[in-house]
Enzyme design. Structure first.
Site, PDB file in Angstrom:
ATOM      1  N   ALA A  67       1.052  -1.178  -0.029  1.00  0.00           N
ATOM      2  CA  ALA A  67       0.589  -0.104   0.087  1.00  0.00           C
ATOM      3  C   ALA A  67       0.893   1.350   0.270  1.00  0.00           C
ATOM      4  O   ALA A  67       1.991   1.040   0.639  1.00  0.00           O
ATOM      5  CB  ALA A  67      -0.952   0.204   1.264  1.00  0.00           C
ATOM      6  N   GLY A 106       0.531  -5.022   0.486  1.00  0.00           N
ATOM      7  CA  GLY A 106      -0.708  -5.624  -0.254  1.00  0.00           C
ATOM      8  C   GLY A 106       0.161  -6.384  -1.536  1.00  0.00           C
ATOM      9  O   GLY A 106      -0.793  -6.697  -2.268  1.00  0.00           O
ATOM     10  N   GLU A 109       0.214  -9.755  -0.325  1.00  0.00           N
ATOM     11  CA  GLU A 109      -0.913  -9.980  -0.531  1.00  0.00           C
ATOM     12  C   GLU A 109      -2.070  -9.840  -1.645  1.00  0.00           C
ATOM     13  O   GLU A 109      -3.341 -11.235  -2.064  1.00  0.00           O
ATOM     14  CB  GLU A 109      -2.690  -8.725   0.651  1.00  0.00           C
ATOM     15  CG  GLU A 109      -1.965  -8.824   1.556  1.00  0.00           C
ATOM     16  CD  GLU A 109      -2.362  -7.857   2.209  1.00  0.00           C
ATOM     17  OE1 GLU A 109      -2.077  -6.889   2.470  1.00  0.00           O
ATOM     18  OE2 GLU A 109      -3.828  -8.163   2.935  1.00  0.00           O
ATOM     19  N   GLU A 129       3.033  -4.966   7.771  1.00  0.00           N
ATOM     20  CA  GLU A 129       1.597  -3.976   8.381  1.00  0.00           C
ATOM     21  C   GLU A 129       2.350  -3.027   9.508  1.00  0.00           C
ATOM     22  O   GLU A 129       1.483  -2.256   9.897  1.00  0.00           O
ATOM     23  CB  GLU A 129       0.664  -4.018   8.040  1.00  0.00           C
ATOM     24  CG  GLU A 129       0.306  -3.841   6.038  1.00  0.00           C
ATOM     25  CD  GLU A 129       1.179  -5.369   5.385  1.00  0.00           C
ATOM     26  OE1 GLU A 129       1.268  -6.362   5.856  1.00  0.00           O
ATOM     27  OE2 GLU A 129       0.607  -5.299   4.043  1.00  0.00           O
TER      28      GLU A 129
HETATM   29  N1  COA Z   1       4.071   3.881   0.374  1.00  0.00           N
HETATM   30  C1  COA Z   1       4.962   5.438  -0.060  1.00  0.00           C
HETATM   31  N2  COA Z   1       5.935   5.250   0.089  1.00  0.00           N
HETATM   32  C2  COA Z   1       6.798   4.456   0.401  1.00  0.00           C
HETATM   33  C3  COA Z   1       6.578   2.921   0.317  1.00  0.00           C
HETATM   34  C4  COA Z   1       4.863   3.171   0.785  1.00  0.00           C
HETATM   35  N3  COA Z   1       4.954   1.490   0.834  1.00  0.00           N
HETATM   36  N4  COA Z   1       7.914   2.305   1.109  1.00  0.00           N
HETATM   37  C5  COA Z   1       8.916   2.981   0.746  1.00  0.00           C
HETATM   38  N5  COA Z   1       8.182   4.652   0.027  1.00  0.00           N
HETATM   39  C6  COA Z   1       8.768   5.426  -0.482  1.00  0.00           C
HETATM   40  C7  COA Z   1       9.557   6.136   0.573  1.00  0.00           C
HETATM   41  O1  COA Z   1       8.646   6.795   1.671  1.00  0.00           O
HETATM   42  C8  COA Z   1      11.541   6.367  -0.256  1.00  0.00           C
HETATM   43  O2  COA Z   1      10.260   7.881  -0.629  1.00  0.00           O
HETATM   44  P1  COA Z   1      11.183   8.950  -1.083  1.00  0.00           P
HETATM   45  O3  COA Z   1      11.990   8.545  -2.468  1.00  0.00           O
HETATM   46  O4  COA Z   1      10.486  10.329  -1.531  1.00  0.00           O
HETATM   47  O5  COA Z   1      11.340   9.562   0.406  1.00  0.00           O
HETATM   48  C9  COA Z   1      11.136   5.528  -1.797  1.00  0.00           C
HETATM   49  O6  COA Z   1       9.979   4.713  -1.485  1.00  0.00           O
HETATM   50  C10 COA Z   1      12.127   4.894  -1.006  1.00  0.00           C
HETATM   51  O7  COA Z   1      12.108   4.167  -0.388  1.00  0.00           O
HETATM   52  P2  COA Z   1      13.132   3.185   0.717  1.00  0.00           P
HETATM   53  O8  COA Z   1      12.836   2.764   2.227  1.00  0.00           O
HETATM   54  O9  COA Z   1      14.250   4.572   0.968  1.00  0.00           O
HETATM   55  O10 COA Z   1      14.146   2.283   0.041  1.00  0.00           O
HETATM   56  P3  COA Z   1      14.610   1.085  -0.065  1.00  0.00           P
HETATM   57  O11 COA Z   1      14.963   0.844  -1.453  1.00  0.00           O
HETATM   58  O12 COA Z   1      15.753   1.649   0.764  1.00  0.00           O
HETATM   59  O13 COA Z   1      13.404  -0.175   0.804  1.00  0.00           O
HETATM   60  C11 COA Z   1      11.383  -0.928   1.841  1.00  0.00           C
HETATM   61  C12 COA Z   1      12.350  -0.351   0.088  1.00  0.00           C
HETATM   62  C13 COA Z   1      10.309  -1.407   0.693  1.00  0.00           C
HETATM   63  C14 COA Z   1      11.894  -2.100   1.959  1.00  0.00           C
HETATM   64  C15 COA Z   1      11.437   0.203   2.218  1.00  0.00           C
HETATM   65  O14 COA Z   1      10.179   1.263   1.795  1.00  0.00           O
HETATM   66  C16 COA Z   1      10.200  -0.490   2.943  1.00  0.00           C
HETATM   67  O15 COA Z   1       9.810  -0.881   4.045  1.00  0.00           O
HETATM   68  N6  COA Z   1       9.283   0.420   2.434  1.00  0.00           N
HETATM   69  C17 COA Z   1       7.206  -0.251   3.664  1.00  0.00           C
HETATM   70  C18 COA Z   1       6.854  -1.427   2.661  1.00  0.00           C
HETATM   71  C19 COA Z   1       5.368  -1.765   3.556  1.00  0.00           C
HETATM   72  O16 COA Z   1       5.461  -2.178   4.829  1.00  0.00           O
HETATM   73  N7  COA Z   1       4.386  -1.531   3.049  1.00  0.00           N
HETATM   74  C20 COA Z   1       3.260  -1.937   3.902  1.00  0.00           C
HETATM   75  C21 COA Z   1       2.770  -0.710   3.444  1.00  0.00           C
HETATM   76  S1  COA Z   1       1.715  -1.159   5.050  1.00  0.00           S
END
Ligand code: COA
Length: 702
Positions: A67, A106, A109, A129
């Site tokens: 998400a 998501g 999912e 999450e």
């Molecule tokens: N929603 C919105 N923005 C997100 C996002 C999400 N689920 N996941 C990452 N982003 C954004 C970050 O804020 C960042 O934005 P920015 O460049 O404007 O600051 C960009 O995407 C890159 O993320 P970053 O965390 O720096 O990349 P990474 O390669 O180090 O890590 C992930 C990638 C996916 C492991 C990490 O971003 C993460 O854990 N995201 C959350 C995943 C999550 O919890 N999903 C379920 C959501 S309910």
């Protein structure tokens, strides 16, 4: 192969198999346009007689990070991820998910609803999450336990842990691991096999033994959570959802999950955790603009004490070659033993295996001669905290290091400008302030002296990312961001102790607030002698009018340094046990009060938290005003990752915004009637309160 390129979805057909590529780089977050377009594409595929099967994949190396967290603050728009998952699950045409890069939340999912999943060995699969105070709201709590069994699903969902492709295969979460380059072909073959009526064999998770194992695991988890001082609503609701998965039909379970998810989205804990997530990402951006990091592969660590050993382990873990420097063979031997000790603990806890240990150790060397640093790309000194000692080390580095090598100090409070000026290449000098234990603690303050080159700053940020740390840029001052603020709120705790609250009450109030450990328990853990030495050193420059609480000094005079001596603020009759209150300490505090003519007064737990937080927020505002921290989010990221501030509250600046800056200022002004010097309000706080503004607004780019 016909390709229809839409904005968020790329569609291509391969002999009856429709490839639907999620195309919203870099992470394919499932924002509303993507959801809508995927929904439309799936419906069109259902009606298209030429489509026999569907493969879902990511177009640019990632399946999906789930998400879009930013959307949770906005009015929700259908279709939701759960609608898409239901559409996929109900599809009369087999759907295969091809997973690579991240397949989280998501994203996973959607894959769980598919009829089969293939993935690369390096893919990261998970439902994270809970780390955002949420639960999987797209069917994950119902489909994952049905696929791999509730007992296996429970730790994954409750801890938000991700697994790689190989582990996912072992769990039954993937049906096949494929070569990354051939992932799509592999998925197409799987789709054809499904069309040909060759089902995927899966274990039966509905047997009564599986259900019993799941229920037992849930009961054990409930007990574990009951013993915790603070539990997220999401953690409790997750257990309920998993229970529903075991006891209810899928349709009812999905509805149950949906309701629970909406409760989590509305929770303060979710807002705090989402704030911390974005604060870390904001803080982690290098302030050095476009400057490119210098390459770093060979690192030197000077000093094999607790800090140096931890830094070496962090670097070895990130694949760097490390040379450890100590002054003589005996010190070098102790340094190596410290490193071995850290690894032994990691092996014992299962965090490290023998093969990885061998890999790490093969990149470690040790020397007593600084000449061994001549090829290092970066050197971090972690020697005794004394300006003369540090400048001598830097003089040697200046002599032996190659041009362009980055020379970093791990000092906690010394003037890095002075260190930089003492050598011929101040542009290469930077502060890398690790926190103990350095191989575990996430925070890395990147302290930027006046003359540092931009690419050195960029390298600090790149290194932090490689080490898995949360970097925060800090200016040079006594204590930088974290320790400078810490000093002030610790003083507030000392004042309250002398004025009538016991250290035990203060600890308890702050532990209820969400700190894992209150300040006095923490002092006992870190050892009173360190602070004592610092206070003695700083005594000559202490402003004479400043209030000085002597309790800590008096404990140290008796040799009560905390856990390591069996007593400090608390008594530790047995090693490793939680401390017990000590009547002698209370008597000593009474003596101090009597000596100062202070009559003890009562503090409520709420008073304690308010004063502690007011002191913290006030100093943080001064740190911002002085340009030591660039933005409030950096302070949040620092205090959450290095100082135990409860993550689910987002950070102290977010807490201040939630409390209302006018209210915080009013508290400070009322405390200032007792001690005007200590409680002098920060001009920035006064201005924001007057304007009815927030710290949060300062985080937004101007
Ligand atoms: N929603 C919105 N923005 C997100 C996002 C999400 N689920 N996941 C990452 N982003 C954004 C970050 O804020 C960042 O934005 P920015 O460049 O404007 O600051 C960009 O995407 C890159 O993320 P970053 O965390 O720096 O990349 P990474 O390669 O180090 O890590 C992930 C990638 C996916 C492991 C990490 O971003 C993460 O854990 N995201 C959350 C995943 C999550 O919890 N999903 C379920 C959501 S309910």
């Amino acid at each position: 192969m016909a390709i229809i390129a839409q904005d968020r979805i790329q569609a291509a057909k391969q002999d009856g198999v429709l490839l639907l590529g999620l195309n919203h780089p870099p992470l394919n977050t499932l924002d509303h346009p993507l959801r809508q377009q995927l929904h439309d594409a799936l419906q069109a595929a259902a009606e298209d007689a030429s489509v026999q099967a569907i493969v879902l994949h990511g177009t640019q190396g990632n399946f999906s990070a789930g998400a879009d967290i930013r959307e949770f603050d906005q009015p929700r728009q259908a279709p939701w991820a759960g609608d898409l998952a239901s559409l996929i699950a109900a599809s009369g045409k087999p759907v295969v998910a091809a997973l690579e890069g991240v397949a989280l939340g998501g994203g996973l999912e959607l894959a769980l609803a598919a009829h089969a999943r293939v993935g690369s060995a390096s893919a990261r699969l998970g439902l994270p999450e809970v780390k955002l105070g949420l639960l999987p709201g797209g069917g994950g709590t119902q489909r994952l336990p049905r696929l791999i069994g509730a007992a296996h699903a429970l730790p994954l969902i409750l801890e938000g842990r991700s697994v790689d492709g190989k582990a996912a295969l072992a769990l039954g979460l993937l049906d096949q691991v494929c070569d990354e380059a051939g992932l799509l072909d592999c998925a197409v073959r799987k789709a054809r096999a499904l069309c040909a009526g060759n089902p995927v064999s899966r274990r039966d998770t509905s047997s009564s033994s599986e259900v019993q194992a799941g229920l037992a695991a849930l009961a054990a988890q409930r007990q574990r959570l009951a013993a915790k001082p603070h539990v997220l609503p999401a953690q409790r609701l997750l257990l309920d959802c998993l229970q529903a998965a075991l006891e209810q039909p899928l349709k009812d379970g999905l509805k149950f999950e949906r309701d629970a998810f909406l409760q989590c989205v509305a929770s303060a804990e979710h807002k705090g955790l989402a704030h911390a997530f974005f604060a870390e990402r904001q803080a982690g951006k290098s302030p050095a603009g476009q400057a490119r990091p210098r390459p770093v592969q060979r690192a030197g660590v000077i000093g094999g004490g607790t800090m140096g050993a931890g830094i070496a382990v962090a670097m070895l873990g990130a694949g760097l070659d490390v040379v450890l420097i100590e002054r003589d063979a005996a010190a070098l031997q102790s340094g190596r033993e410290r490193i071995d000790g850290i690894y032994q603990r990691q092996i014992k806890s299962g965090r490290l295996d023998a093969a990885a240990l061998d890999r790490h150790l093969s990149r470690l060397s040790a020397a007593t001669d600084y000449a061994a640093l001549s090829t290092a790309d970066l050197v971090v000194e972690a020697v005794f905290e004394d300006m003369d000692v540090k400048t001598q080390v830097f003089a040697q580095l200046d002599r032996v290091c190659k041009p362009g090598a980055i020379l970093a100090t791990n000092t906690s409070y010394l003037d890095i400008n002075q260190i930089a000026r003492s050598i011929s290449r101040p542009q290469d000098v930077i502060g890398l302030h690790f926190f103990s234990p350095a191989n575990i603690m996430k925070l890395l303050e990147i302290v930027v002296p006046e003359q540092v080159a931009d690419d050195v700053v960029a390298t600090g940020f790149a290194l932090a990312r490689r080490l898995g740390k949360v970097p925060v840029r800090a200016g040079v001052c006594d204590g930088f961001i974290g320790n400078r603020i810490l000093y002030v709120y610790r003083e507030a705790a000392n004042h309250m102790m002398e004025d009538g609250a016991s250290p035990y009450q203060i600890d308890q109030a702050l532990e209820r607030f969400g700190y894992a450990m209150g300040p006095f328990r923490t002092a006992d853990l870190t050892g009173g002698d360190i602070g004592w030495a610092t206070r003695k050193r700083k005594a000559p420059t202490r402003p004479p009018e400043a209030r000085y609480v002597r309790v800590a000094d008096r404990l140290c005079e008796r040799g009560w340094f905390g856990q390591k001596t069996g007593r400090g603020y608390y008594l530790y009759p047995e090693r490793g046990q939680r401390g017990k209150p000590d009547a002698d300490v209370l008597a000593l505090i009474d003596e101090e009060r009597a000596a100062r003519g202070i009559t003890a007064r009562a503090f409520s737990d709420e008073d304690i938290v308010r004063r502690y937080m007011a002191a913290l927020i006030n100093e943080a505002a001064k740190v911002l005003d002085d340009g030591i921290a660039l933005r409030p989010a950096d302070i949040d990221a620092a205090l959450v990752n290095g100082y135990g501030f409860p993550r689910w509250r987002g950070g102290p600046m977010k807490y201040a915004d939630d409390a209302g800056l006018a209210a915080v200022l009013a508290d400070i002004e009322s405390y200032a009637k007792e001690d005007a010097a200590f409680w002098a309000p920060a001009p920035l706080l006064q201005r924001l309160a007057r304007e009815g503004s927030t710290f949060g607004k300062l985080n937004q780019p101007q």
